[in-house]
Design a protein around this motif. Structure first.
Motif, PDB file in Angstrom:
ATOM      1  N   ILE A   9     -42.724  12.264   0.232  1.00 39.66           N
ATOM      2  CA  ILE A   9     -41.574  11.519  -0.283  1.00 39.66           C
ATOM      3  C   ILE A   9     -40.714  12.488  -1.078  1.00 39.66           C
ATOM      4  O   ILE A   9     -41.188  13.123  -2.029  1.00 39.66           O
ATOM      5  CB  ILE A   9     -42.041  10.350  -1.169  1.00 39.66           C
ATOM      6  N   GLY A  14     -35.787   9.551  -1.087  1.00 32.85           N
ATOM      7  CA  GLY A  14     -37.064   9.131  -0.522  1.00 32.85           C
ATOM      8  C   GLY A  14     -37.642   7.933  -1.251  1.00 32.85           C
ATOM      9  O   GLY A  14     -38.155   7.000  -0.629  1.00 32.85           O
ATOM     10  N   ARG A  15     -37.558   7.935  -2.581  1.00 37.51           N
ATOM     11  CA  ARG A  15     -38.079   6.811  -3.359  1.00 37.51           C
ATOM     12  C   ARG A  15     -37.315   5.531  -3.050  1.00 37.51           C
ATOM     13  O   ARG A  15     -37.897   4.445  -2.934  1.00 37.51           O
ATOM     14  CB  ARG A  15     -37.997   7.115  -4.862  1.00 37.51           C
ATOM     15  N   ALA A  41     -41.688  13.719  -4.963  1.00 37.30           N
ATOM     16  CA  ALA A  41     -40.914  12.498  -5.192  1.00 37.30           C
ATOM     17  C   ALA A  41     -39.969  12.581  -6.389  1.00 37.30           C
ATOM     18  O   ALA A  41     -39.035  11.788  -6.483  1.00 37.30           O
ATOM     19  CB  ALA A  41     -41.847  11.300  -5.351  1.00 37.30           C
ATOM     20  N   HIS A 178     -42.588  19.202   5.872  1.00 35.14           N
ATOM     21  CA  HIS A 178     -41.465  18.263   5.918  1.00 35.14           C
ATOM     22  C   HIS A 178     -40.819  18.128   7.297  1.00 35.14           C
ATOM     23  O   HIS A 178     -39.740  17.543   7.413  1.00 35.14           O
ATOM     24  CB  HIS A 178     -40.384  18.639   4.904  1.00 35.14           C
ATOM     25  N   MET A 199     -41.361  13.916   6.586  1.00 33.77           N
ATOM     26  CA  MET A 199     -41.056  13.550   5.203  1.00 33.77           C
ATOM     27  C   MET A 199     -40.341  12.211   5.143  1.00 33.77           C
ATOM     28  O   MET A 199     -39.820  11.710   6.141  1.00 33.77           O
ATOM     29  CB  MET A 199     -40.208  14.621   4.520  1.00 33.77           C
ATOM     30  N   CYS A 200     -40.297  11.656   3.964  1.00 37.54           N
ATOM     31  CA  CYS A 200     -39.512  10.464   3.676  1.00 37.54           C
ATOM     32  C   CYS A 200     -38.375  10.928   2.774  1.00 37.54           C
ATOM     33  O   CYS A 200     -38.548  11.073   1.558  1.00 37.54           O
ATOM     34  CB  CYS A 200     -40.368   9.409   2.978  1.00 37.54           C
ATOM     35  N   GLY A 201     -37.227  11.210   3.381  1.00 28.20           N
ATOM     36  CA  GLY A 201     -36.143  11.783   2.610  1.00 28.20           C
ATOM     37  C   GLY A 201     -34.892  11.957   3.437  1.00 28.20           C
ATOM     38  O   GLY A 201     -34.802  11.477   4.573  1.00 28.20           O
ATOM     39  N   GLY A 208     -35.042  18.511   3.000  1.00 25.74           N
ATOM     40  CA  GLY A 208     -34.750  17.595   1.911  1.00 25.74           C
ATOM     41  C   GLY A 208     -33.702  18.112   0.945  1.00 25.74           C
ATOM     42  O   GLY A 208     -33.149  17.344   0.157  1.00 25.74           O
ATOM     43  N   VAL A 233     -31.324   8.556   5.322  1.00 26.78           N
ATOM     44  CA  VAL A 233     -32.734   8.823   4.999  1.00 26.78           C
ATOM     45  C   VAL A 233     -33.627   8.253   6.097  1.00 26.78           C
ATOM     46  O   VAL A 233     -33.302   7.233   6.705  1.00 26.78           O
ATOM     47  CB  VAL A 233     -33.095   8.182   3.636  1.00 26.78           C
ATOM     48  N   LEU A 235     -37.937   7.445   6.984  1.00 26.38           N
ATOM     49  CA  LEU A 235     -39.359   7.469   6.655  1.00 26.38           C
ATOM     50  C   LEU A 235     -40.099   7.983   7.874  1.00 26.38           C
ATOM     51  O   LEU A 235     -39.909   7.474   8.983  1.00 26.38           O
ATOM     52  CB  LEU A 235     -39.870   6.073   6.293  1.00 26.38           C
TER      53      LEU A 235
END
Length: 262
Positions: A9, A14-15, A41, A178, A199-201, A208, A233, A235
């Motif tokens: 994240i 990402g959050r 994160a 990532h 990645m989540c971003g 990122g 973004v 996920l």
């Protein structure tokens, strides 16, 4: 058992994506467990206690981490007291926090999750292969579902550990780079594997980060000020289905939410 394992994240984007999507995914994908790597994160490097607690409130069941987990000193106490955040297990004895954990998910089904860190192109650490052997000997034999997050740089090291653990764990996922790889598979012994979850971003980025300073760093060789990128973004991760009786992976497929504006 159906498990979603999400990649690193990254920063506020990402959050925010986790906050917007994760609770809906539990029902949409009929998930029993959601695990994610949280070491990037907070501002793209590290994890603060505030952001760790937020991510857990958003619906993540367990956070793994990696070499950047030590950036914010206020996370040290959380690592020591929480069962919801683990750090690489193959760090020197006495390092704060836990390198693996086990817990009940539902109907008396228990899951163990191990966090390990690579040694190739990474900070010094103990041997992840020997550490994995030691932990597997400590885990209750009644626990059939065992997941490993291997936070490492080199694809060869990741593939080697995955093959080494084949048949002894349910799944091994790689994190840290990532970039989601196209090699989700089940090894001969029944272990699910992917070299990197992604990645989540922010997608319009360099891992990122805003691209321009990164490019300038490569072109000039001079230090630059990094900045978390904006824009759409995604996920990224894998969706696992694991047989609760044998602990073997039945199916593994890459997960990508598609581009979102958050």
């Amino acid at each position: 058992m159906r498990i979603l394992f999400l990649g690193d994240i990254f920063g506020r984007p990402g959050r925010k994506a986790i906050a917007a999507k994760v609770r809906h995914l539990r029902e949409e994908l009929a998930l029993d467990l959601i695990v994610a790597n949280g070491e990037n994160a907070s501002q793209g490097i590290g994890l603060s206690i505030k952001n760790a607690q937020q991510l857990l409130e958003y619906g993540i069941d367990l956070l793994t981490s990696g070499n950047h987990i030590w950036k914010y000193s206020n996370i040290y106490a959380f690592l020591k007291t929480s069962d919801k955040l683990i750090r690489p297990a193959n760090l020197p004895e006495g390092t704060r926090g836990k390198g693996w954990t086990s817990f009940k998910v539902r109907d008396e089904v228990h899951v163990a999750v191990i966090n390990l860190q690579g040694r190739v192109f990474m900070d010094p650490a103990e041997c992840p292969f020997h550490t994995a052997d030691k932990i597997l000997n400590e885990i209750d034999p009644e626990i059939k579902i065992i997941l490993v997050d291997f936070h490492a740089e080199a694809t060869s090291e990741k593939q080697s550990l995955g093959r080494y653990l084949d048949g002894r764990i349910s799944a091994m996922v790689g994190t840290h780079t990532h970039v989601q790889t196209n090699d989700a598979r089940i090894f001969q012994g029944g272990t699910g594997y992917i070299t990197d979850l992604g990645m989540c971003g922010p997608i319009e980025s360099c891992l990122g980060l805003s691209p321009n300073p990164v490019i300038k760093r490569f072109v000039t060789g001079l230090p630059q000020k990094w900045k978390v990128a904006g824009g759409p973004v995604e996920l990224q991760g894998v969706l696992l289905e694991i047989d609760e009786e044998t602990g073997r992976t039945v199916s593994i497929e890459t997960y990508n939410s598609g581009r979102m504006t958050v």
